[in-house]
Enzyme design. Structure first.
Site, PDB file in Angstrom:
ATOM      1  N   TYR A 129      52.450  29.420  36.278  1.00 36.75           N
ATOM      2  CA  TYR A 129      51.163  30.123  36.398  1.00 36.75           C
ATOM      3  C   TYR A 129      50.527  29.650  37.701  1.00 36.75           C
ATOM      4  O   TYR A 129      51.238  29.205  38.613  1.00 36.75           O
ATOM      5  CB  TYR A 129      50.356  29.801  35.112  1.00 36.75           C
ATOM      6  CG  TYR A 129      49.101  30.575  34.916  1.00 36.75           C
ATOM      7  CD1 TYR A 129      49.094  31.966  34.903  1.00 36.75           C
ATOM      8  CD2 TYR A 129      47.882  29.912  34.725  1.00 36.75           C
ATOM      9  CE1 TYR A 129      47.913  32.671  34.718  1.00 36.75           C
ATOM     10  CE2 TYR A 129      46.700  30.607  34.528  1.00 36.75           C
ATOM     11  CZ  TYR A 129      46.721  31.993  34.536  1.00 36.75           C
ATOM     12  OH  TYR A 129      45.554  32.683  34.347  1.00 36.75           O
ATOM     13  N   ARG A 182      45.926  43.213  44.239  1.00 35.61           N
ATOM     14  CA  ARG A 182      45.079  42.043  44.541  1.00 35.61           C
ATOM     15  C   ARG A 182      45.633  40.876  43.733  1.00 35.61           C
ATOM     16  O   ARG A 182      45.167  40.586  42.651  1.00 35.61           O
ATOM     17  CB  ARG A 182      43.627  42.357  44.179  1.00 35.61           C
ATOM     18  CG  ARG A 182      42.592  41.384  44.610  1.00 35.61           C
ATOM     19  CD  ARG A 182      42.609  40.052  43.839  1.00 35.61           C
ATOM     20  NE  ARG A 182      41.864  40.048  42.598  1.00 35.61           N
ATOM     21  CZ  ARG A 182      42.211  39.297  41.540  1.00 35.61           C
ATOM     22  NH1 ARG A 182      43.292  38.525  41.534  1.00 35.61           N
ATOM     23  NH2 ARG A 182      41.490  39.322  40.451  1.00 35.61           N
ATOM     24  N   LYS A 200      51.585  35.474  33.230  1.00 33.15           N
ATOM     25  CA  LYS A 200      50.542  35.636  32.201  1.00 33.15           C
ATOM     26  C   LYS A 200      51.194  35.733  30.819  1.00 33.15           C
ATOM     27  O   LYS A 200      50.698  35.181  29.839  1.00 33.15           O
ATOM     28  CB  LYS A 200      49.721  36.905  32.467  1.00 33.15           C
ATOM     29  CG  LYS A 200      48.829  36.811  33.696  1.00 33.15           C
ATOM     30  CD  LYS A 200      47.437  36.295  33.368  1.00 33.15           C
ATOM     31  CE  LYS A 200      46.607  36.107  34.630  1.00 33.15           C
ATOM     32  NZ  LYS A 200      45.298  35.493  34.408  1.00 33.15           N
ATOM     33  N   GLU A 271      45.824  43.571  35.046  1.00 30.25           N
ATOM     34  CA  GLU A 271      45.744  42.293  35.769  1.00 30.25           C
ATOM     35  C   GLU A 271      45.871  42.499  37.265  1.00 30.25           C
ATOM     36  O   GLU A 271      46.787  43.181  37.740  1.00 30.25           O
ATOM     37  CB  GLU A 271      46.891  41.389  35.275  1.00 30.25           C
ATOM     38  CG  GLU A 271      46.778  39.962  35.729  1.00 30.25           C
ATOM     39  CD  GLU A 271      45.613  39.214  35.097  1.00 30.25           C
ATOM     40  OE1 GLU A 271      45.470  39.272  33.867  1.00 30.25           O
ATOM     41  OE2 GLU A 271      44.844  38.592  35.843  1.00 30.25           O
ATOM     42  N   ASP A 272      44.967  41.912  37.995  1.00 33.17           N
ATOM     43  CA  ASP A 272      45.034  41.850  39.457  1.00 33.17           C
ATOM     44  C   ASP A 272      45.156  43.220  40.126  1.00 33.17           C
ATOM     45  O   ASP A 272      45.995  43.437  41.015  1.00 33.17           O
ATOM     46  CB  ASP A 272      46.162  40.887  39.879  1.00 33.17           C
ATOM     47  CG  ASP A 272      45.780  39.436  39.588  1.00 33.17           C
ATOM     48  OD1 ASP A 272      44.728  39.216  38.949  1.00 33.17           O
ATOM     49  OD2 ASP A 272      46.514  38.528  39.994  1.00 33.17           O
ATOM     50  N   ASP A 294      41.605  41.719  32.418  1.00 29.91           N
ATOM     51  CA  ASP A 294      41.475  40.271  32.343  1.00 29.91           C
ATOM     52  C   ASP A 294      40.565  39.725  33.448  1.00 29.91           C
ATOM     53  O   ASP A 294      39.774  38.807  33.210  1.00 29.91           O
ATOM     54  CB  ASP A 294      42.887  39.677  32.466  1.00 29.91           C
ATOM     55  CG  ASP A 294      42.903  38.172  32.347  1.00 29.91           C
ATOM     56  OD1 ASP A 294      42.147  37.642  31.518  1.00 29.91           O
ATOM     57  OD2 ASP A 294      43.682  37.532  33.076  1.00 29.91           O
ATOM     58  N   ASP A 295      40.670  40.275  34.643  1.00 23.99           N
ATOM     59  CA  ASP A 295      39.894  39.736  35.763  1.00 23.99           C
ATOM     60  C   ASP A 295      38.406  40.008  35.597  1.00 23.99           C
ATOM     61  O   ASP A 295      37.579  39.177  35.958  1.00 23.99           O
ATOM     62  CB  ASP A 295      40.401  40.318  37.089  1.00 23.99           C
ATOM     63  CG  ASP A 295      41.849  39.942  37.299  1.00 23.99           C
ATOM     64  OD1 ASP A 295      42.125  38.750  37.473  1.00 23.99           O
ATOM     65  OD2 ASP A 295      42.725  40.833  37.209  1.00 23.99           O
ATOM     66  N   ASN A 445      41.764  31.576  43.117  1.00 26.55           N
ATOM     67  CA  ASN A 445      43.156  31.125  43.039  1.00 26.55           C
ATOM     68  C   ASN A 445      43.977  31.719  44.156  1.00 26.55           C
ATOM     69  O   ASN A 445      43.610  32.774  44.691  1.00 26.55           O
ATOM     70  CB  ASN A 445      43.754  31.577  41.702  1.00 26.55           C
ATOM     71  CG  ASN A 445      43.029  30.972  40.524  1.00 26.55           C
ATOM     72  OD1 ASN A 445      42.811  29.780  40.478  1.00 26.55           O
ATOM     73  ND2 ASN A 445      42.640  31.805  39.582  1.00 26.55           N
TER      74      ASN A 445
HETATM   75  N1  NAI Z   1      39.561  31.417  37.716  1.00 26.05           N
HETATM   76  C1  NAI Z   1      39.824  32.568  37.161  1.00 26.05           C
HETATM   77  O1  NAI Z   1      40.056  32.674  35.944  1.00 26.05           O
HETATM   78  C2  NAI Z   1      39.860  33.798  37.987  1.00 26.05           C
HETATM   79  C3  NAI Z   1      39.806  33.744  39.351  1.00 26.05           C
HETATM   80  N2  NAI Z   1      39.834  34.890  40.084  1.00 26.05           N
HETATM   81  C4  NAI Z   1      39.850  34.742  41.529  1.00 26.05           C
HETATM   82  O2  NAI Z   1      38.703  35.335  42.087  1.00 26.05           O
HETATM   83  C5  NAI Z   1      38.994  35.786  43.388  1.00 26.05           C
HETATM   84  C6  NAI Z   1      38.396  37.161  43.570  1.00 26.05           C
HETATM   85  O3  NAI Z   1      38.957  38.077  42.657  1.00 26.05           O
HETATM   86  P1  NAI Z   1      38.378  39.573  42.596  1.00 26.05           P
HETATM   87  O4  NAI Z   1      36.938  39.567  42.280  1.00 26.05           O
HETATM   88  O5  NAI Z   1      39.219  40.354  41.691  1.00 26.05           O
HETATM   89  O6  NAI Z   1      38.625  40.032  44.098  1.00 26.05           O
HETATM   90  P2  NAI Z   1      37.964  41.171  44.917  1.00 26.05           P
HETATM   91  O7  NAI Z   1      38.806  41.397  46.089  1.00 26.05           O
HETATM   92  O8  NAI Z   1      37.645  42.317  44.002  1.00 26.05           O
HETATM   93  O9  NAI Z   1      36.560  40.550  45.400  1.00 26.05           O
HETATM   94  C7  NAI Z   1      36.405  39.565  46.370  1.00 26.05           C
HETATM   95  C8  NAI Z   1      34.934  39.511  46.741  1.00 26.05           C
HETATM   96  O10 NAI Z   1      34.723  38.410  47.611  1.00 26.05           O
HETATM   97  C9  NAI Z   1      33.907  38.809  48.681  1.00 26.05           C
HETATM   98  N3  NAI Z   1      34.156  37.997  49.854  1.00 26.05           N
HETATM   99  C10 NAI Z   1      35.223  38.051  50.699  1.00 26.05           C
HETATM  100  N4  NAI Z   1      35.036  37.199  51.730  1.00 26.05           N
HETATM  101  C11 NAI Z   1      33.859  36.586  51.509  1.00 26.05           C
HETATM  102  C12 NAI Z   1      33.123  35.607  52.230  1.00 26.05           C
HETATM  103  N5  NAI Z   1      33.579  35.084  53.362  1.00 26.05           N
HETATM  104  N6  NAI Z   1      31.931  35.218  51.727  1.00 26.05           N
HETATM  105  C13 NAI Z   1      31.457  35.734  50.583  1.00 26.05           C
HETATM  106  N7  NAI Z   1      32.109  36.660  49.851  1.00 26.05           N
HETATM  107  C14 NAI Z   1      33.296  37.072  50.324  1.00 26.05           C
HETATM  108  C15 NAI Z   1      34.265  40.262  48.916  1.00 26.05           C
HETATM  109  O11 NAI Z   1      33.221  40.928  49.611  1.00 26.05           O
HETATM  110  C16 NAI Z   1      34.422  40.741  47.488  1.00 26.05           C
HETATM  111  O12 NAI Z   1      33.157  41.094  46.981  1.00 26.05           O
HETATM  112  C17 NAI Z   1      40.511  35.713  43.553  1.00 26.05           C
HETATM  113  O13 NAI Z   1      40.825  34.613  44.363  1.00 26.05           O
HETATM  114  C18 NAI Z   1      41.016  35.460  42.156  1.00 26.05           C
HETATM  115  O14 NAI Z   1      42.148  34.622  42.143  1.00 26.05           O
HETATM  116  C19 NAI Z   1      39.887  36.130  39.519  1.00 26.05           C
HETATM  117  C20 NAI Z   1      39.962  36.248  38.164  1.00 26.05           C
HETATM  118  C21 NAI Z   1      40.002  35.091  37.302  1.00 26.05           C
HETATM  119  C1  PYR Z   2      43.382  33.776  37.036  1.00 23.39           C
HETATM  120  C2  PYR Z   2      43.404  35.154  37.469  1.00 23.39           C
HETATM  121  O1  PYR Z   2      43.504  36.061  36.675  1.00 23.39           O
HETATM  122  C3  PYR Z   2      43.273  35.456  38.869  1.00 23.39           C
HETATM  123  O2  PYR Z   2      43.091  34.559  39.671  1.00 23.39           O
HETATM  124  O3  PYR Z   2      43.361  36.642  39.206  1.00 23.39           O
HETATM  125 MG    MG Z   3      44.012  37.890  37.574  1.00 23.89          MG
END
Ligand code: NAI
Ligand code: PYR
Ligand code: MG
Length: 603
Positions: A129, A182, A200, A271-272, A294-295, A445
């Protein structure tokens, strides 16, 4: 036999290990070498002699029968040797070597694979993962040896209804679907994103006890806009730009119809997906199919549980959540999902409208603070844009540091996918937080995309912070025998329970109420004592316990909402009569556990 001695000393779940009770038989439609090449049934050298006779395996294996314990020990010894032999090599090299040895076992013998995974989940989760799965996806075309899961491409339009019958299992309970647009914070990885559904679903088996013969990773390959991949001679996906608009939706629609025609009760986890399709598909399908994103939804629940834990960690009553100032950096599917759920929670707790509940939240994207002044704002972000009157002197597009200095938030949440944007200046500014225990959630991540490292957070923001990251970091040595605790705020604490609880309820939809119960269950999982130490989430070692509780919460919510139709022999009435404890027990009993079952050949 060090391993057997260690087993004797470990916990309840482990007392099931290598039990002498004989599990029920398993029907197999193959014979001979076909069985050895099928990881669902293969036991390698573990086939007893009688079974070798019955299944036409005699002579196809070395004569000595090796027990499951011994096979397990052999694998772990090889793994430890690999660790020793790769010492001094780059992290990337070592991580991929570890993934490869696990992957080979996965492709050969799933029972043994899942047993080592369950028993060593803390050690192996970072490989199958996040973070290693990210590296695997980046290199998937080169690493590819054998197919796993199903691939539906833009070229399969009109064929999916028949293609779905190519999957060899009669029943599928859980599907994880991506279009690779993504992948974690790594962007568009096209067909190579298949590593994420596989990882996952490994967590579904390890954490929720989903039966690996009833899971299905799926890649919808609608092309990629990643030029580097399009030009890579090894790239395994369709070489065309991503489909857009109605053409794209037609592919997803056809896939969803095909899945539900063959398996009407299969649950589909999206997912993603890039944000526009993440929201669009969620709204398009959530009232028609048993699915969730999930996201957006899993992440929201895990973050909300952490935010509520942060209030408790400050020694404040939960009701104080309504007064917490929270800055969310990242206005994508994850950030907006978190905001939506957190605002709903504030509104419920305070009895105020959702509009009023938004006042304590601040949203920042790549163009800075999001306000109503912004032109071309994504419709999904509009509800969280700050109005001129609430800006407290901040301007549209204000930077993270400007917002943190001005607002002095209780919590800073990172879901931007941008490594290091919580830099020294931002982290030092968090020392001025109005909270006695400021919280920093660097949730992006994989590890290199985390908004800050754990060490930087404790060094710059102070030792009294609460810290969480999406990918694991070691606890931070603060000197004098003190350690800064690192929480892993990852949706892995919820999605397995959401899937299993929904499956066992027999619900045909996944509602906000079911997801809310999942989040609240996770939020109440930790004791006050743990929370005061800054421990917001349980150790991944007890992930099956967490999933049993979360799954039961989801199931009970489905019962309350009148959606639980029952599963297998257990009907809706029996579910409705189960107490809370009974439900947890019922969920636990339904978790698949890897052990060799006697194979019975059926034509
Ligand atoms: N810990 C967890 O369980 C999870 C973590 N994530 C992580 O969250 C991150 C984002 O995922 P999504 O929202 O789906 O992506 P996304 O691409 O939909 O959104 C990214 C956002 O970040 C903003 N952004 C980009 N550069 C930036 C900067 N320099 N300053 C401020 N904001 C900035 C963008 O404008 C956009 O609004 C990924 O790295 C993903 O791995 C996502 C889901 C679960
Ligand atoms: C953990 C997860 O779902 C993500 O980073 O997109
Ligand atoms: Mg995800």
């Amino acid at each position: 036999m060090w391993k057997l001695a260690r087993f004797a000393a470990t916990s309840l779940a482990r007392s099931r290990r290598f039990s002498t009770a004989i599990p029920g038989p398993c029907m197999v439609h193959k014979r001979g070498a076909d069985i050895l090449h099928d990881p669902w049934f293969n036991k390698d050298t573990g086939f007893p002699l009688t079974e070798r006779d019955r299944l036409g395996l005699r002579g196809l294996l070395p004569p000595r029968v090796i027990s499951f314990e011994h096979q397990y020990e052999r694998f772990m010894n090889s793994y430890r040797s690999l660790e020793k032999n790769t010492r001094g090599q780059s992290d990337k090299f070592v991580s991929l070597a570890k993934w490869r040895i696990l992957n080979r076992l996965h492709d050969r013998n799933e029972t043994l694979y899942y047993r080592v995974l369950i028993d060593n989940i803390k050690e192996f989760a970072p490989i199958i993962y996040t973070p290693t799965v990210g590296l695997v996806c980046q290199n998937y075309s080169g690493l590819y040896r054998r197919p796993r899961g199903m691939y539906f491409s833009a070229k399969d339009k009109g064929e999916m209804m028949s293609m779905i019958y190519n999957w060899p299992a009669n029943q599928v309970d859980m599907i994880v679907l991506t279009d690779g647009s993504r992948i974690l914070g790594l962007g568009d990885l096209g067909v190579q994103g298949i590593g994420i559904p596989i990882g996952k679903l490994d967590m579904y088996v390890a954490a929720a006890g989903m039966n690996p013969q009833r899971i299905l990773p799926v890649m919808l390959d609608v092309g990629t806009n990643n030029q580097k991949l399009l030009e890579d001679p090894l790239y395994l996906g369709v070489r065309q730009p991503r489909l857009e608009g109605e053409e794209y939706l037609a592919v997803v629609d056809e896939f969803m119809e095909a899945v539900h025609a063959r398996w009407p009760k299969a649950i589909v986890q999206f997912e993603d997906f890039q944000m526009k399709w993440a929201f669009e598909t969620l709204y398009r399908y959530r009232r028609k199919f048993c699915m969730f994103n999930d996201d957006i939804q899993g992440t929201a629940g895990v973050a909300l549980a952490g935010l509520l834990g942060t209030v408790r960690a400050q020694g404040r009553p939960l009701s104080d959540f309504v007064n917490q100032k929270i800055v969310v950096v990242g206005a994508g599917s994850a950030g907006l999902g978190v905001l939506k759920m957190a605002v709903q929670a504030v509104s419920r707790m305070s009895g105020c409208s959702e509009t009023a509940a938004k006042s304590q939240f601040y949203l920042i994207d790549k163009n800075g603070l999001v306000t109503t002044e912004r032109s071309n704002l994504d419709p999904a972000a509009v509800p969280f844009a700050k109005h001129q009157s609430d800006l407290e002197g901040l301007a549209e597009g204000a930077s993270i540091i400007e917002v943190v200095k001005k607002i002095k938030p209780h919590v800073l949440v990172g879901l931007s996918g941008v490594g290091g944007i919580f830099n020294e200046e931002v982290l030092k500014a968090m020392r001025e937080s109005v909270s006695t225990k400021p919280a920093i959630f660097a949730m992006s991540n994989p590890t290199m995309n985390a908004e800050c490292t754990a060490t930087d957070a404790f060094n710059h923001a102070g030792e009294n912070i609460v810290f969480a990251s999406g990918s694991p970091f070691e606890n931070v040595n603060l000197g004098d025998g003190k350690f800064g605790h690192v929480n892993q705020a990852n949706n892995m604490y919820l999605f397995p329970g959401i899937g299993l609880g929904t499956l066992l309820s027999g619900a045909r939809l996944i509602t906000d109420g079911m997801l809310q119960e999942a989040a609240e269950c996770l939020a109440s999982y930790m004791t006050e004592e743990d929370i005061h130490k800054g421990i917001l989430y349980p150790s991944i070692d007890c992930i099956r316990n967490v999933t049993a509780e979360v799954g039961a919460a989801v199931l009970r919510a489905a019962v309350v909402e009148g959606l639980a139709e029952g599963h297998g022999d257990v009907g809706s009435k029996e579910l409705a009569h189960m107490s809370k404890e009974d439900t947890v027990g019922y969920v636990r009993e339904n978790m698949w556990f890897p052990e060799y079952s006697p194979l019975v050949h059926e034509k």
